[in-house]
Enzyme design. Sequence first.
Site, short mmCIF file in Angstrom:
data_model
loop_
_atom_site.label_atom_id
_atom_site.label_comp_id
_atom_site.label_asym_id
_atom_site.label_seq_id
_atom_site.Cartn_x
_atom_site.Cartn_y
_atom_site.Cartn_z
N GLY A 94 -9.48 -3.89 -8.24
CA GLY A 94 -9.96 -5.24 -7.95
C GLY A 94 -11.15 -5.22 -7.00
N GLY A 95 -11.21 -4.19 -6.16
CA GLY A 95 -12.32 -4.04 -5.23
C GLY A 95 -13.39 -3.09 -5.73
N GLU A 136 -10.86 6.01 -5.57
CA GLU A 136 -9.44 5.89 -5.20
C GLU A 136 -8.61 6.91 -5.98
OE1 GLU A 136 -9.38 1.15 -4.00
OE2 GLU A 136 -8.80 1.72 -6.01
N LYS A 173 2.52 -8.60 -5.74
CA LYS A 173 1.93 -7.54 -6.58
C LYS A 173 2.97 -6.83 -7.46
CE LYS A 173 -2.11 -7.94 -4.35
NZ LYS A 173 -2.74 -6.92 -3.56
C1 5RP Z 1 -9.72 -1.74 -4.70
C2 5RP Z 1 -8.28 -1.73 -5.00
C3 5RP Z 1 -7.36 -2.42 -4.05
O1 5RP Z 1 -6.39 -1.55 -3.63
C4 5RP Z 1 -6.73 -3.58 -4.77
O2 5RP Z 1 -7.74 -4.39 -5.34
C5 5RP Z 1 -5.88 -4.42 -3.83
O3 5RP Z 1 -6.71 -5.06 -2.91
P1 5RP Z 1 -6.15 -6.06 -1.83
O4 5RP Z 1 -5.39 -5.27 -0.84
O5 5RP Z 1 -7.40 -6.69 -1.26
O6 5RP Z 1 -5.30 -7.08 -2.54
O7 5RP Z 1 -7.82 -1.16 -5.97
O8 5RP Z 1 -10.48 -1.14 -5.71
#
Ligand code: 5RP
Length: 224
Positions: free
Chosen positions: A97-98, A104, A122
């Site tokens: 999502g980020g 990662e 989640k």
């Molecule tokens: C970033 C990721 C994050 O771990 C995922 O989007 C969760 O983010 P958040 O803690 O802001 O909900 O995979 O690429």
Amino acid sequence: MLSQDELKTQVGQAALQYVVPGEIVGVGTGSTVNKFIEALASMKTQIKGAVSSSEASTARLKALGIPVFDANEVDELSVYIDGADEIDNQGCMIKGGGAALTREKIVAAQSRRFVCIADESKLVSVLGKFPLPVEVIPMSTRRVMRQFAAMGGAVTLRLRDGKPLVTDNGQHILDVTGLQIRDALAFESQVNQWPGVVTVGVFAHQRAQVCLLGTAQGVKTLNF
Ligand code: 5RP
């Protein structure tokens, strides 16, 4: 009733128990990990430093005085702490999502244990409600979009300020909705073979061994 932000703070602090003194810790990306990074500052004299999964996390770690090592400087990490967009009851996740999914997955792969930190929203029974991020080499975008469409997925190119988002690796992100990912291992293997796919945001081969889940009743530990 705790806010989502407070739940993230709780799990960020709870993750400190998995950090091994004297070692280098793997650090993910996102708003939940940001809480972990803040908490980690209290242990900074006890650890050697961190391997980071994004430029954003690197900047936060350095701002707090935590040394950041290149992934190539370190053979193996005992633990990787990261968030997730979805996690199922086997520890398989959707991440990205980020937009940091590729780095990662690299840091997760060099770590013996993945500790996922997430609020209870989640946890899912089947992965796929959250739009699945896929990092692609730009010249493959159309073709990869067609392949997902053939699977029944609806695909969009992620934009930032009206232009295709460019990841830390100089690539683009597709977000795919409409999939129900029941065999996460097979799905990840399949999509990762498509030419032009850098990384699919299913983490099944690099699944979590532990999830610290922030709930209204406190932090729940799930072991997979
Ligand atoms: C970033 C990721 C994050 O771990 C995922 O989007 C969760 O983010 P958040 O803690 O802001 O909900 O995979 O690429």
